[in-house]
Design an enzyme around this catalytic site. Sequence first.
Site, short mmCIF file in Angstrom:
data_model
loop_
_atom_site.label_atom_id
_atom_site.label_comp_id
_atom_site.label_asym_id
_atom_site.label_seq_id
_atom_site.Cartn_x
_atom_site.Cartn_y
_atom_site.Cartn_z
N HIS A 18 0.92 -1.19 -0.16
CA HIS A 18 -0.01 0.05 0.30
C HIS A 18 0.81 1.17 -0.02
O HIS A 18 0.75 2.48 -0.67
CB HIS A 18 -0.95 0.17 1.22
CG HIS A 18 -2.05 -1.25 1.31
ND1 HIS A 18 -2.02 -1.74 2.25
CD2 HIS A 18 -3.02 -1.37 0.45
CE1 HIS A 18 -2.98 -2.73 2.19
NE2 HIS A 18 -3.61 -2.36 1.18
N LYS A 42 -15.64 -7.36 6.33
CA LYS A 42 -14.50 -8.25 6.46
C LYS A 42 -14.18 -8.56 7.45
O LYS A 42 -13.35 -9.32 8.05
CB LYS A 42 -13.60 -7.26 5.73
CG LYS A 42 -13.41 -7.48 4.07
CD LYS A 42 -12.13 -6.82 3.82
CE LYS A 42 -11.66 -7.55 2.12
NZ LYS A 42 -10.21 -7.23 2.11
N ARG A 91 -2.18 -5.70 -8.72
CA ARG A 91 -0.99 -6.45 -8.32
C ARG A 91 -0.77 -7.54 -9.43
O ARG A 91 0.15 -7.94 -9.86
CB ARG A 91 -1.00 -7.01 -6.82
CG ARG A 91 -1.03 -6.08 -5.84
CD ARG A 91 -1.51 -6.72 -4.55
NE ARG A 91 -2.94 -7.18 -4.72
CZ ARG A 91 -3.67 -7.75 -3.77
NH1 ARG A 91 -2.89 -8.15 -2.81
NH2 ARG A 91 -4.90 -8.04 -4.14
N SER A 129 -3.04 -7.90 2.80
CA SER A 129 -3.07 -7.87 4.34
C SER A 129 -3.52 -9.18 4.93
O SER A 129 -2.91 -9.52 6.08
CB SER A 129 -4.22 -6.83 4.75
OG SER A 129 -3.80 -5.58 4.15
#
Length: 159
Positions: A18, A42, A91, A129
């Site tokens: 990030h 989440k 990504r 993450s």
Amino acid sequence: MPKTAIYPGTFDPITRGHEDIIIRATKLFDRVIVAVAANPKKQPLFALQERLDLAKAVLESCPNVEVLGFDDLLTNFAKAQDAQVILRGLRAVSDFESELQMACMNRHLAPQLETFFLAPSEQYHFLSSSLVREVASYDGDMSEFVDPLVAKALKLKKV
Ligand code: COA
């Protein structure tokens, strides 16, 4: 006209990947807003305030970056902040489909907002993450993946 870009995510927690995107963005836009989503769906490990505090501490030295929390439609929040651009990181090819879907939905909701995609450095292409949280949960070395402040916060979560 000064350009504001908004970089949304859950940031649970903020990673070097990030940071890489944010640093690149600071060179392209006058103001970069890191928008930390509450995102209860989440079930984040870190509470919104903790994610905000970590992101603020990690990005302290970036003068044109602001870290703000939001619990709204991204397009509403972006409008309220006078942002012209939504920024997302790409990504791998696997990111593309869902990112395109989100970009199209956001364009329907707010046609004046453009979505920009930036690629992080290759060394961060595999990073997420949840992988960082998993490595941390087994006491793995996180020094390459997160700021030392984030590594410390992850260790404290384990206790
Ligand atoms: N480096 C490292 N990891 C990265 C990364 C990068 N450059 N870019 C993304 N990731 C990781 C994240 O850490 C996250 O990992 P995890 O799922 O393992 O925890 C994963 O990729 C996806 O994260 P992110 O891209 O931040 O998506 P998100 O699902 O966390 O956030 C929101 C999505 C919050 C931006 C989106 O749901 C949203 O806009 N919500 C607001 C409500 C709304 O407007 N909804 C309609 C949207 S069309």
